[in-house]
Design a protein around this motif. Sequence first.
Motif, mmCIF file in Angstrom:
data_model
loop_
_atom_site.group_PDB
_atom_site.id
_atom_site.type_symbol
_atom_site.label_atom_id
_atom_site.label_comp_id
_atom_site.label_asym_id
_atom_site.label_seq_id
_atom_site.Cartn_x
_atom_site.Cartn_y
_atom_site.Cartn_z
ATOM 1 N N THR A 119 -51.001 58.011 39.213
ATOM 2 C CA THR A 119 -51.253 59.448 39.368
ATOM 3 C C THR A 119 -49.968 60.036 39.937
ATOM 4 O OG1 THR A 119 -52.075 59.088 41.604
ATOM 5 C CG2 THR A 119 -53.711 59.051 39.823
ATOM 6 N N ASP A 120 -50.085 61.056 40.768
ATOM 7 C CA ASP A 120 -48.854 61.531 41.409
ATOM 8 C C ASP A 120 -48.625 60.854 42.763
ATOM 9 O OD1 ASP A 120 -51.004 62.792 42.510
ATOM 10 O OD2 ASP A 120 -50.216 64.837 42.306
ATOM 11 N N GLU A 121 -49.387 59.793 43.041
ATOM 12 C CA GLU A 121 -49.202 59.036 44.288
ATOM 13 C C GLU A 121 -48.095 57.982 44.121
ATOM 14 O OE1 GLU A 121 -50.805 59.290 47.342
ATOM 15 O OE2 GLU A 121 -51.497 61.181 46.449
ATOM 16 N N PRO A 122 -47.285 57.770 45.165
ATOM 17 C CA PRO A 122 -46.245 56.732 45.098
ATOM 18 C C PRO A 122 -46.846 55.351 44.827
ATOM 19 C CG PRO A 122 -45.891 58.142 46.996
ATOM 20 C CD PRO A 122 -47.225 58.532 46.430
ATOM 21 N N PHE A 123 -46.093 54.513 44.157
ATOM 22 C CA PHE A 123 -46.545 53.150 43.886
ATOM 23 C C PHE A 123 -45.339 52.218 43.895
ATOM 24 C CE2 PHE A 123 -45.199 52.904 39.379
ATOM 25 C CZ PHE A 123 -45.071 54.251 39.063
ATOM 26 N N LYS A 124 -45.622 50.931 43.836
ATOM 27 C CA LYS A 124 -44.541 49.961 43.917
ATOM 28 C C LYS A 124 -44.563 49.030 42.715
ATOM 29 C CE LYS A 124 -42.233 47.890 47.789
ATOM 30 N NZ LYS A 124 -42.298 47.190 49.038
ATOM 31 N N VAL A 125 -43.412 48.772 42.157
ATOM 32 C CA VAL A 125 -43.284 47.797 41.078
ATOM 33 C C VAL A 125 -42.329 46.726 41.592
ATOM 34 C CG1 VAL A 125 -42.579 47.390 38.695
ATOM 35 C CG2 VAL A 125 -43.575 49.597 39.324
ATOM 36 N N GLY A 126 -42.841 45.533 41.868
ATOM 37 C CA GLY A 126 -42.017 44.506 42.505
ATOM 38 C C GLY A 126 -41.489 45.058 43.813
ATOM 39 N N ASP A 127 -40.163 45.041 43.983
ATOM 40 C CA ASP A 127 -39.591 45.578 45.225
ATOM 41 C C ASP A 127 -39.085 47.017 45.061
ATOM 42 O OD1 ASP A 127 -37.472 44.946 43.559
ATOM 43 O OD2 ASP A 127 -36.222 44.111 45.157
ATOM 44 N N ILE A 128 -39.461 47.665 43.954
ATOM 45 C CA ILE A 128 -38.996 49.039 43.710
ATOM 46 C C ILE A 128 -40.099 50.048 44.035
ATOM 47 C CG2 ILE A 128 -38.114 50.678 41.992
ATOM 48 C CD1 ILE A 128 -36.858 48.345 40.492
ATOM 49 N N GLN A 129 -39.815 50.919 44.987
ATOM 50 C CA GLN A 129 -40.741 51.987 45.364
ATOM 51 C C GLN A 129 -40.551 53.146 44.378
ATOM 52 O OE1 GLN A 129 -42.895 52.001 48.017
ATOM 53 N NE2 GLN A 129 -43.564 54.116 47.759
ATOM 54 N N VAL A 130 -41.655 53.660 43.850
ATOM 55 C CA VAL A 130 -41.575 54.730 42.847
ATOM 56 C C VAL A 130 -42.358 55.947 43.330
ATOM 57 C CG1 VAL A 130 -41.894 55.319 40.412
ATOM 58 C CG2 VAL A 130 -41.610 52.904 41.072
ATOM 59 N N ILE A 131 -41.702 57.096 43.363
ATOM 60 C CA ILE A 131 -42.392 58.336 43.722
ATOM 61 C C ILE A 131 -42.500 59.217 42.475
ATOM 62 C CG2 ILE A 131 -42.323 60.426 45.159
ATOM 63 C CD1 ILE A 131 -40.556 58.786 47.121
ATOM 64 N N PRO A 132 -43.719 59.404 41.961
ATOM 65 C CA PRO A 132 -43.877 60.275 40.803
ATOM 66 C C PRO A 132 -43.653 61.745 41.179
ATOM 67 C CG PRO A 132 -45.775 58.808 41.047
ATOM 68 C CD PRO A 132 -45.001 58.772 42.327
ATOM 69 N N ILE A 133 -43.084 62.482 40.250
ATOM 70 C CA ILE A 133 -42.871 63.919 40.419
ATOM 71 C C ILE A 133 -43.506 64.609 39.217
ATOM 72 C CG2 ILE A 133 -41.116 65.748 40.554
ATOM 73 C CD1 ILE A 133 -39.292 63.338 41.693
ATOM 74 N N LEU A 134 -44.480 65.455 39.488
ATOM 75 C CA LEU A 134 -45.210 66.105 38.397
ATOM 76 C C LEU A 134 -44.444 67.330 37.909
ATOM 77 C CD1 LEU A 134 -47.975 65.899 36.896
ATOM 78 C CD2 LEU A 134 -48.811 67.612 38.508
ATOM 79 N N VAL A 135 -44.083 67.327 36.623
ATOM 80 C CA VAL A 135 -43.338 68.458 36.051
ATOM 81 C C VAL A 135 -44.092 68.988 34.834
ATOM 82 C CG1 VAL A 135 -41.136 67.552 36.900
ATOM 83 C CG2 VAL A 135 -41.876 66.964 34.589
ATOM 84 N N HIS A 136 -43.706 70.174 34.364
ATOM 85 C CA HIS A 136 -44.390 70.781 33.226
ATOM 86 C C HIS A 136 -43.517 70.750 31.980
ATOM 87 C CE1 HIS A 136 -47.425 72.352 35.990
ATOM 88 N NE2 HIS A 136 -46.418 72.715 36.773
ATOM 89 N N HIS A 137 -44.154 70.364 30.850
ATOM 90 C CA HIS A 137 -43.504 70.265 29.533
ATOM 91 C C HIS A 137 -44.338 71.225 28.683
ATOM 92 C CE1 HIS A 137 -41.413 68.265 26.324
ATOM 93 N NE2 HIS A 137 -42.248 67.296 26.080
ATOM 94 N N LEU A 138 -44.055 72.505 28.780
ATOM 95 C CA LEU A 138 -44.940 73.583 28.341
ATOM 96 C C LEU A 138 -46.270 73.382 29.068
ATOM 97 C CD1 LEU A 138 -45.326 76.130 26.669
ATOM 98 C CD2 LEU A 138 -46.069 74.709 24.752
ATOM 99 N N ASN A 139 -47.346 72.961 28.362
ATOM 100 C CA ASN A 139 -48.637 72.781 29.046
ATOM 101 C C ASN A 139 -48.956 71.330 29.398
ATOM 102 O OD1 ASN A 139 -49.235 75.552 28.853
ATOM 103 N ND2 ASN A 139 -49.874 75.262 26.729
#
Length: 243
Positions: A119-139
């Motif tokens: 979702t837009d919640e941070p998550f981890k893949v192996g040792d890589i921390q990932v922060i999702p950023i929600l953006v708009h592509h038209l709708n």
Amino acid sequence: MIGCGCAICSSSNEKDKRLRSSILVKSNKTTLVVDTTPDFRTQMLRENVKKLDAVIFTHPHKDHIAGLDDVRAYNFFQHKPMDVYANDLTQEALRREFYYIFSEKKYPGIPNIHLHTITDEPFKVGDIQVIPILVHHLNMPVLGFRFGNFTYITDANKIDDQEKVKIKGSEVLVVNALRKKEHISHFTLQEAVDLVEELKIPVAYFTHISHQLGLHDDINKELPSNIQLAYDGLQIEIEGNKN
Ligand SMILES: [Zn+2]
Ligand SMILES: [Zn+2]
Ligand SMILES: [Zn+2]
């Protein structure tokens, strides 16, 4: 572009030869790709990527998912399913477009994937921390991703203020800039420059570039020196996550 004879498509400069947009993110322990484009196989062969731990998807458009079938090579050599991270919207498209991956009775040799819902919640893949950023592509909602001081955003034409906060402080931003002329779902060159300047990002590269934008070297001359066009094979080294 197929069938096009414009100055960009017929340029002999390697930096004018643009495959579809994707990045590979690598830490000491983990390697992931953001999106599997129709050029995924070509890109993995070109960069000689022998180990791949995960795929993270931004959105379900074909130019970002079409190459998923080719993760089967990694299944074969790594003897395990590929971890695939996607939001509900993208998962719906994956189940439709790659129905055979999800069928009850599987034909031997088809890709084997392990789906993780993001979702837009941070998550981890192996040792890589990932922060999702929600953006708009038209709708359409699209996920950009921040990895430490590095942020990757593709296929956006609008970003809400609360999401811009997540990008701020990045040392390097890669963001889409399709062309100069306005487009309904992509930032133009000027809009992308404005975003970089608004967020005070020290170094930025533009991606998801149309042949309509112009020649790599010409456009780079027009841009400030800290903002340049990305190109296929570009490598960026950043201070990673401190964990
Ligand atoms: Zn062209
Ligand atoms: Zn798209
Ligand atoms: Zn796209």
